[in-house]
Design a protein around this motif. Structure first.
Motif, PDB file in Angstrom:
ATOM      1  N   ARG A  31       0.933  -1.196  -0.112  1.00 33.42           N
ATOM      2  CA  ARG A  31      -0.113  -0.069  -0.115  1.00 33.42           C
ATOM      3  C   ARG A  31       0.833   1.191   0.097  1.00 33.42           C
ATOM      4  O   ARG A  31       1.741   1.282   0.917  1.00 33.42           O
ATOM      5  CB  ARG A  31      -0.989   0.156   1.268  1.00 33.42           C
ATOM      6  CG  ARG A  31      -1.726  -1.144   1.286  1.00 33.42           C
ATOM      7  CD  ARG A  31      -2.718  -1.205   2.541  1.00 33.42           C
ATOM      8  NE  ARG A  31      -3.316  -0.162   2.817  1.00 33.42           N
ATOM      9  CZ  ARG A  31      -4.571  -0.206   2.442  1.00 33.42           C
ATOM     10  NH1 ARG A  31      -5.133  -1.089   1.806  1.00 33.42           N
ATOM     11  NH2 ARG A  31      -5.562   0.782   2.433  1.00 33.42           N
ATOM     12  N   GLU A  33       0.818   5.539  -0.035  1.00 27.08           N
ATOM     13  CA  GLU A  33       0.102   6.740  -0.087  1.00 27.08           C
ATOM     14  C   GLU A  33       0.565   7.908  -0.967  1.00 27.08           C
ATOM     15  O   GLU A  33       1.738   7.900  -1.204  1.00 27.08           O
ATOM     16  CB  GLU A  33       0.319   7.354   1.229  1.00 27.08           C
ATOM     17  CG  GLU A  33      -0.064   6.483   2.678  1.00 27.08           C
ATOM     18  CD  GLU A  33      -1.336   6.303   2.678  1.00 27.08           C
ATOM     19  OE1 GLU A  33      -2.153   7.138   2.507  1.00 27.08           O
ATOM     20  OE2 GLU A  33      -1.706   4.957   2.851  1.00 27.08           O
ATOM     21  N   VAL A  34      -0.102   8.469  -1.954  1.00 26.19           N
ATOM     22  CA  VAL A  34       0.266   9.127  -2.992  1.00 26.19           C
ATOM     23  C   VAL A  34      -0.743  10.280  -2.989  1.00 26.19           C
ATOM     24  O   VAL A  34      -1.833  10.358  -2.458  1.00 26.19           O
ATOM     25  CB  VAL A  34       0.337   8.354  -4.533  1.00 26.19           C
ATOM     26  CG1 VAL A  34       1.403   7.315  -4.402  1.00 26.19           C
ATOM     27  CG2 VAL A  34      -1.093   7.935  -4.765  1.00 26.19           C
ATOM     28  N   THR A  35      -0.505  11.201  -3.893  1.00 29.31           N
ATOM     29  CA  THR A  35      -1.409  12.658  -4.237  1.00 29.31           C
ATOM     30  C   THR A  35      -1.722  12.226  -5.576  1.00 29.31           C
ATOM     31  O   THR A  35      -0.916  12.324  -6.727  1.00 29.31           O
ATOM     32  CB  THR A  35      -0.986  13.845  -3.719  1.00 29.31           C
ATOM     33  OG1 THR A  35      -0.288  13.976  -2.529  1.00 29.31           O
ATOM     34  CG2 THR A  35      -2.065  14.994  -4.140  1.00 29.31           C
ATOM     35  N   TYR A  49       4.451  10.790  -5.736  1.00 27.46           N
ATOM     36  CA  TYR A  49       4.841  10.151  -4.263  1.00 27.46           C
ATOM     37  C   TYR A  49       5.280  11.449  -3.572  1.00 27.46           C
ATOM     38  O   TYR A  49       5.401  12.479  -3.986  1.00 27.46           O
ATOM     39  CB  TYR A  49       5.935   9.237  -4.883  1.00 27.46           C
ATOM     40  CG  TYR A  49       5.688   8.105  -5.436  1.00 27.46           C
ATOM     41  CD1 TYR A  49       5.073   6.930  -4.928  1.00 27.46           C
ATOM     42  CD2 TYR A  49       5.735   7.828  -6.855  1.00 27.46           C
ATOM     43  CE1 TYR A  49       4.568   5.773  -5.377  1.00 27.46           C
ATOM     44  CE2 TYR A  49       5.464   6.848  -7.627  1.00 27.46           C
ATOM     45  CZ  TYR A  49       4.597   5.625  -6.857  1.00 27.46           C
ATOM     46  OH  TYR A  49       4.391   4.571  -7.532  1.00 27.46           O
ATOM     47  N   GLU A 107      -6.325  14.815  -4.165  1.00 23.10           N
ATOM     48  CA  GLU A 107      -6.570  14.082  -2.888  1.00 23.10           C
ATOM     49  C   GLU A 107      -5.487  13.150  -2.609  1.00 23.10           C
ATOM     50  O   GLU A 107      -4.884  12.589  -3.773  1.00 23.10           O
ATOM     51  CB  GLU A 107      -7.888  13.300  -3.104  1.00 23.10           C
ATOM     52  CG  GLU A 107      -9.117  14.094  -3.222  1.00 23.10           C
ATOM     53  CD  GLU A 107      -9.351  14.825  -2.018  1.00 23.10           C
ATOM     54  OE1 GLU A 107      -9.202  14.520  -0.696  1.00 23.10           O
ATOM     55  OE2 GLU A 107      -9.908  16.157  -1.974  1.00 23.10           O
ATOM     56  N   GLU A 108      -5.069  12.822  -1.409  1.00 20.01           N
ATOM     57  CA  GLU A 108      -4.080  11.736  -1.012  1.00 20.01           C
ATOM     58  C   GLU A 108      -4.962  10.699  -1.092  1.00 20.01           C
ATOM     59  O   GLU A 108      -6.110  10.453  -0.178  1.00 20.01           O
ATOM     60  CB  GLU A 108      -3.883  12.107   0.425  1.00 20.01           C
ATOM     61  CG  GLU A 108      -2.849  13.566   0.305  1.00 20.01           C
ATOM     62  CD  GLU A 108      -2.006  13.704   1.712  1.00 20.01           C
ATOM     63  OE1 GLU A 108      -2.189  12.683   2.724  1.00 20.01           O
ATOM     64  OE2 GLU A 108      -1.613  14.924   1.955  1.00 20.01           O
ATOM     65  N   VAL A 109      -4.254   9.605  -1.745  1.00 19.23           N
ATOM     66  CA  VAL A 109      -5.147   8.281  -1.741  1.00 19.23           C
ATOM     67  C   VAL A 109      -4.378   7.277  -1.530  1.00 19.23           C
ATOM     68  O   VAL A 109      -2.991   7.353  -1.382  1.00 19.23           O
ATOM     69  CB  VAL A 109      -5.745   8.153  -3.108  1.00 19.23           C
ATOM     70  CG1 VAL A 109      -6.778   9.060  -3.538  1.00 19.23           C
ATOM     71  CG2 VAL A 109      -4.661   8.259  -4.452  1.00 19.23           C
ATOM     72  N   THR A 110      -4.367   6.141  -1.346  1.00 23.26           N
ATOM     73  CA  THR A 110      -3.810   4.983  -1.318  1.00 23.26           C
ATOM     74  C   THR A 110      -3.946   3.834  -2.363  1.00 23.26           C
ATOM     75  O   THR A 110      -4.959   3.550  -2.670  1.00 23.26           O
ATOM     76  CB  THR A 110      -3.905   4.043   0.070  1.00 23.26           C
ATOM     77  OG1 THR A 110      -4.032   5.093   1.376  1.00 23.26           O
ATOM     78  CG2 THR A 110      -3.025   2.877   0.271  1.00 23.26           C
ATOM     79  N   ASP A 131      -7.792   3.736  -3.105  1.00 21.17           N
ATOM     80  CA  ASP A 131      -8.528   3.706  -1.718  1.00 21.17           C
ATOM     81  C   ASP A 131      -8.523   5.051  -1.283  1.00 21.17           C
ATOM     82  O   ASP A 131      -7.562   5.854  -1.534  1.00 21.17           O
ATOM     83  CB  ASP A 131      -8.020   2.906  -0.449  1.00 21.17           C
ATOM     84  CG  ASP A 131      -8.298   1.251  -0.824  1.00 21.17           C
ATOM     85  OD1 ASP A 131      -9.049   1.050  -1.852  1.00 21.17           O
ATOM     86  OD2 ASP A 131      -7.810   0.552  -0.171  1.00 21.17           O
ATOM     87  N   TYR A 132      -9.717   5.724  -1.152  1.00 24.48           N
ATOM     88  CA  TYR A 132      -9.907   7.053  -0.720  1.00 24.48           C
ATOM     89  C   TYR A 132     -11.021   7.173   0.454  1.00 24.48           C
ATOM     90  O   TYR A 132     -11.179   6.122   0.943  1.00 24.48           O
ATOM     91  CB  TYR A 132     -10.050   7.785  -1.854  1.00 24.48           C
ATOM     92  CG  TYR A 132     -11.577   7.706  -2.449  1.00 24.48           C
ATOM     93  CD1 TYR A 132     -12.348   8.935  -2.541  1.00 24.48           C
ATOM     94  CD2 TYR A 132     -12.034   6.679  -3.049  1.00 24.48           C
ATOM     95  CE1 TYR A 132     -13.568   8.822  -3.313  1.00 24.48           C
ATOM     96  CE2 TYR A 132     -13.080   6.367  -3.417  1.00 24.48           C
ATOM     97  CZ  TYR A 132     -14.268   7.697  -3.564  1.00 24.48           C
ATOM     98  OH  TYR A 132     -15.280   7.649  -4.005  1.00 24.48           O
ATOM     99  N   ASP A 133     -11.190   8.541   0.842  1.00 25.07           N
ATOM    100  CA  ASP A 133     -11.994   8.387   1.914  1.00 25.07           C
ATOM    101  C   ASP A 133     -13.670   7.891   1.584  1.00 25.07           C
ATOM    102  O   ASP A 133     -14.251   7.456   2.478  1.00 25.07           O
ATOM    103  CB  ASP A 133     -12.305  10.089   2.140  1.00 25.07           C
ATOM    104  CG  ASP A 133     -11.320  10.516   2.996  1.00 25.07           C
ATOM    105  OD1 ASP A 133     -10.332   9.834   3.728  1.00 25.07           O
ATOM    106  OD2 ASP A 133     -10.998  11.944   3.061  1.00 25.07           O
TER     107      ASP A 133
END
Length: 180
Positions: A31, A33-35, A49, A107-110, A131-133
């Motif tokens: 997993r 984390e990226v934007t 990244y 958005e920051e997402v995974t 994956d996001y909110d």
């Protein structure tokens, strides 16, 4: 005390060997984390990244109608191979892209990688779940009729096939393009 520590280490080691189980039950190993810095269309995004490196990501398991080239109605079960069918798919391609922009842009997402799927697609793009909110974006695209199942190997394939079937049965989203 030593037995408890050994048992904990064994559990941790096995968990690492087997991969992580996500909230939805799929097995993954990585997993990140990226934007999201750009939405190309409904199923392709560019991410950054934390170190600034950028990468293009093709959303795993889904295919939204095209916005940059002509759509082939044969790829969407029941959609007629007519000008009206192609125009309807084009409209849903635009709606899919707009939905992706509204949900993901900036958005920051995974990124979640699937052990059963290839890491990269035919054009060198990363293949991942996002994956996001709101949950898993890939699944949301299928459930809400913005995309069809992209028939390839991945762990959540059966779940996505069922979601597409429900969307088709309910004439959700792009499935309104299909003949009755």
């Amino acid at each position: 005390m030593r037995r408890a520590l050994a048992a904990c280490l064994l559990v941790l080691a096995l968990a690492g060997c087997l991969g992580a189980i996500t909230d939805d039950g799929s097995r993954t190993t990585e997993r990140i984390e990226v934007t999201v810095v750009e939405v190309t269309d409904g199923d392709t995004v560019e991410v950054a990244y934390p170190n600034g490196t950028r990468e293009t990501v093709r959303l795993l398991g889904v295919d939204t109608p095209e916005v940059h080239v002509e759509n082939d109605p044969a790829e969407y079960e029941g959609v007629p191979d007519t000008e009206a069918g192609r125009a309807c798919l084009r409209e849903w391609g635009n709606r899919s892209s707009a939905f992706a922009r509204s949900e993901l842009a900036g958005e920051e997402v995974t990124l979640v990688f699937d052990d059963e799927a290839d890491r990269r697609g035919g054009y060198g793009r990363l293949l991942a779940y996002v994956d996001y909110d709101g949950g898993r974006f890939n699944r949301a695209l299928v459930e809400q009729g913005y995309a069809r199942l992209y028939d390839t190997t991945f762990a959540d394939r059966d779940d996505y096939a069922a979601a597409e079937e429900r969307a088709r049965e309910n004439d959700t989203g792009l499935w309104t393009c299909a003949d009755p």
